[in-house]
Design an enzyme around this catalytic site. Structure first.
Site, PDB file in Angstrom:
ATOM      1  N   GLN A  25       0.781  -1.226   0.000  1.00 14.30           N
ATOM      2  CA  GLN A  25       0.000   0.000   0.000  1.00 14.30           C
ATOM      3  C   GLN A  25       0.822   1.291   0.000  1.00 14.30           C
ATOM      4  O   GLN A  25       0.352   2.312  -0.526  1.00 14.30           O
ATOM      5  CB  GLN A  25      -0.972  -0.014   1.184  1.00 14.30           C
ATOM      6  CG  GLN A  25      -1.977  -1.155   1.107  1.00 14.30           C
ATOM      7  CD  GLN A  25      -2.991  -1.142   2.237  1.00 14.30           C
ATOM      8  OE1 GLN A  25      -3.372  -0.087   2.729  1.00 14.30           O
ATOM      9  NE2 GLN A  25      -3.421  -2.324   2.646  1.00 14.30           N
ATOM     10  N   CYS A  82      -0.706   5.337   7.479  1.00 12.63           N
ATOM     11  CA  CYS A  82       0.202   6.239   6.765  1.00 12.63           C
ATOM     12  C   CYS A  82      -0.258   7.688   6.893  1.00 12.63           C
ATOM     13  O   CYS A  82      -0.791   8.274   5.958  1.00 12.63           O
ATOM     14  CB  CYS A  82       0.325   5.846   5.300  1.00 12.63           C
ATOM     15  SG  CYS A  82       1.708   6.651   4.471  1.00 12.63           S
ATOM     16  N   LYS A  92       0.349   4.722  12.451  1.00  3.25           N
ATOM     17  CA  LYS A  92       0.099   3.393  11.900  1.00  3.25           C
ATOM     18  C   LYS A  92       0.756   3.299  10.515  1.00  3.25           C
ATOM     19  O   LYS A  92       0.201   3.765   9.513  1.00  3.25           O
ATOM     20  CB  LYS A  92      -1.407   3.143  11.814  1.00  3.25           C
ATOM     21  CG  LYS A  92      -2.099   3.195  13.183  1.00  3.25           C
ATOM     22  CD  LYS A  92      -3.597   2.985  13.078  1.00  3.25           C
ATOM     23  CE  LYS A  92      -4.281   3.116  14.433  1.00  3.25           C
ATOM     24  NZ  LYS A  92      -3.877   2.064  15.389  1.00  3.25           N
ATOM     25  N   CYS A 143       7.564   7.910   8.598  1.00  4.69           N
ATOM     26  CA  CYS A 143       6.691   8.533   7.603  1.00  4.69           C
ATOM     27  C   CYS A 143       7.555   9.087   6.474  1.00  4.69           C
ATOM     28  O   CYS A 143       8.178  10.143   6.639  1.00  4.69           O
ATOM     29  CB  CYS A 143       5.884   9.667   8.227  1.00  4.69           C
ATOM     30  SG  CYS A 143       4.698   9.139   9.472  1.00  4.69           S
TER      31      CYS A 143
END
Length: 409
Positions: free
Chosen positions: A54, A172, A317, A352
């Site tokens: 993803q 994300c 997350k 991130c």
């Protein structure tokens, strides 16, 4: 790595030593590590026949990667020797140690790992479920919509583009703003950015949790002329009128904007069946699973662990968080199997990768205390870098497929 699902119609009964609910990055990583540790009788419950990487969907939506390279057959990532039940889990009884499946079968377990991921609540914003995929509304949070994002970006030459971030925890957390930067940089290079009003809606009081990265992102937004609406969120969409309502929670005011492009990120929560289960954390209004933030063990049920997006942990997350959580879950589960107390600890590490241009990226890595935890201490990750963009686009995907999912990294 190869596996086949249990034959259709075969009753799923009996006792399983370890049950893993979910065959995404978290579930497969745990199952692979358990197999490498010599554990047999592992059952993975996962209904999908497709496994997605993803993190690549932001680049798909930005026109920098094809969707097909983010997809592989689920069977190809299932560890050898693991039993795959291709159904959905619909209930767990931790006292009876049973899992109920969508086909009506039920089985018992000795140990349980909860990794079913997160739920996209499209209906959580009035009008969004009907508008997404139509009416110039898209979202990189679903594979069926990510390619449409790029089509909308390419075709917009004037008007207003709105990019939203929900007020709930989400997977994300940087993705809602990364696509805004990719789009703005594309419009800049096409020499139409001055014809487009770009609005970024963020529910938090700052653009990022860690001040050092916030300062850089504020400069990025200013560079593109992006209007950043802090403490605000999308609260309604009218696809027919191409209007979105933005609520400013600081002032309580509402504004209705006409858009030529809306990249909408839906609210997110634990899957509904998890919310209704005894494993849900009473302190989590969105139903995430209770877990000790260091050991990832359930506080009431010591034979249950959770990992990834479904765990109620005070960290972002991300797939990077899963990579650090997996060895902790497996190490502690092995200790509990031997009758010992769990000793492995997760420090809240998450990462991130913040794409800020079509060839540049920041890599924000930090722990529970928001202290930077750089994987590359000799590289200044507070600066936009092309090598970090190359790392995300070309290095991380093979690391994921060949390292993380096989239990090697």
């Amino acid at each position: 790595m190869a596996a086949t699902p249990s034959p259709a119609g075969e009753p799923i009964t009996g006792r399983h030593r370890v049950a893993v609910i979910g065959g995404g990055s978290a579930g497969i990583s745990v199952a692979a590590r358990l197999r490498r540790a010599g554990i047999s009788d592992i059952t993975v419950v996962e209904p999908s026949d497709t496994h997605w990487y993803q993190p690549l969907w932001t680049l798909v939506g930005g026109g920098q990667a094809p969707l097909r390279i983010s997809r592989r057959p689920e069977a190809s990532v299932m560890p050898d020797g693991v039993r795959w039940i291709r159904q959905r889990a619909v209930a767990v009884d931790p006292d009876a140690r049973t899992v109920t499946l969508s086909g009506g079968d039920e089985f018992t377990y000795e140990y349980l790992v909860m990794a079913p991921g997160i739920q996209l609540d499209w209906a959580g914003v009035p009008g969004l479920a009907d508008a997404v995929g139509h009416d110039r509304v898209s979202s990189n949070y679903a594979p069926e919509y990510a390619p449409r994002t790029w089509e909308l970006i390419k075709n917009l030459r004037s008007g207003t583009a709105v990019f939203t971030h929900p007020a709930t925890p989400l997977k994300c957390g940087g993705a809602p703003q990364k696509i805004a930067y990719l789009a703005a940089d594309y419009w800049r290079k096409q020499k139409v950015l001055d014809q487009i009003r770009v609005i970024l809606v963020i529910p938090d009081p700052a653009m990022f949790k860690v001040p050092d990265w916030t300062r850089t992102l504020e400069k990025v937004a200013a560079r593109y002329g992006i209007e950043v609406r802090l403490r605000s969120e999308m609260t309604a969409v009218d696809g027919d009128r191409r209007e979105v309502t933005i609520t400013d929670h600081a002032s309580g005011s509402k504004e209705t904007l006409s858009y030529g492009l809306l990249h909408a990120v839906p609210p997110q929560s634990a899957p509904d069946w998890v919310k209704a289960s005894p494993l849900a954390d009473p302190a989590s209004p969105l139903g995430f699973v209770a877990a000790d933030k260091y050991t990832l063990q359930h506080p009431q049920h010591p034979n249950v662990f959770s990992i990834g997006d479904v765990a109620n942990l005070p960290t972002s997350k991300t797939g990077a968080a899963v990579r650090k959580q997996a060895p902790v879950v497996v190490g502690n589960l092995l200790e509990v199997m031997k009758g010992s107390a769990p000793s492995h600890r997760y420090d809240g590490y998450t990462s991130c990768p913040l794409v800020t241009a079509r060839d540049k990226m920041l890599l924000a890595e930090f722990d529970y205390d928001l202290k930077p935890q750089p994987s590359f201490p000799l590289i200044n990750t507070f600066k936009e870098r092309r090598d970090m963009w190359v790392f995300k686009r070309y290095v991380l995907p093979p690391v994921y497929w060949r390292g993380m999912l096989t239990g090697r990294l």
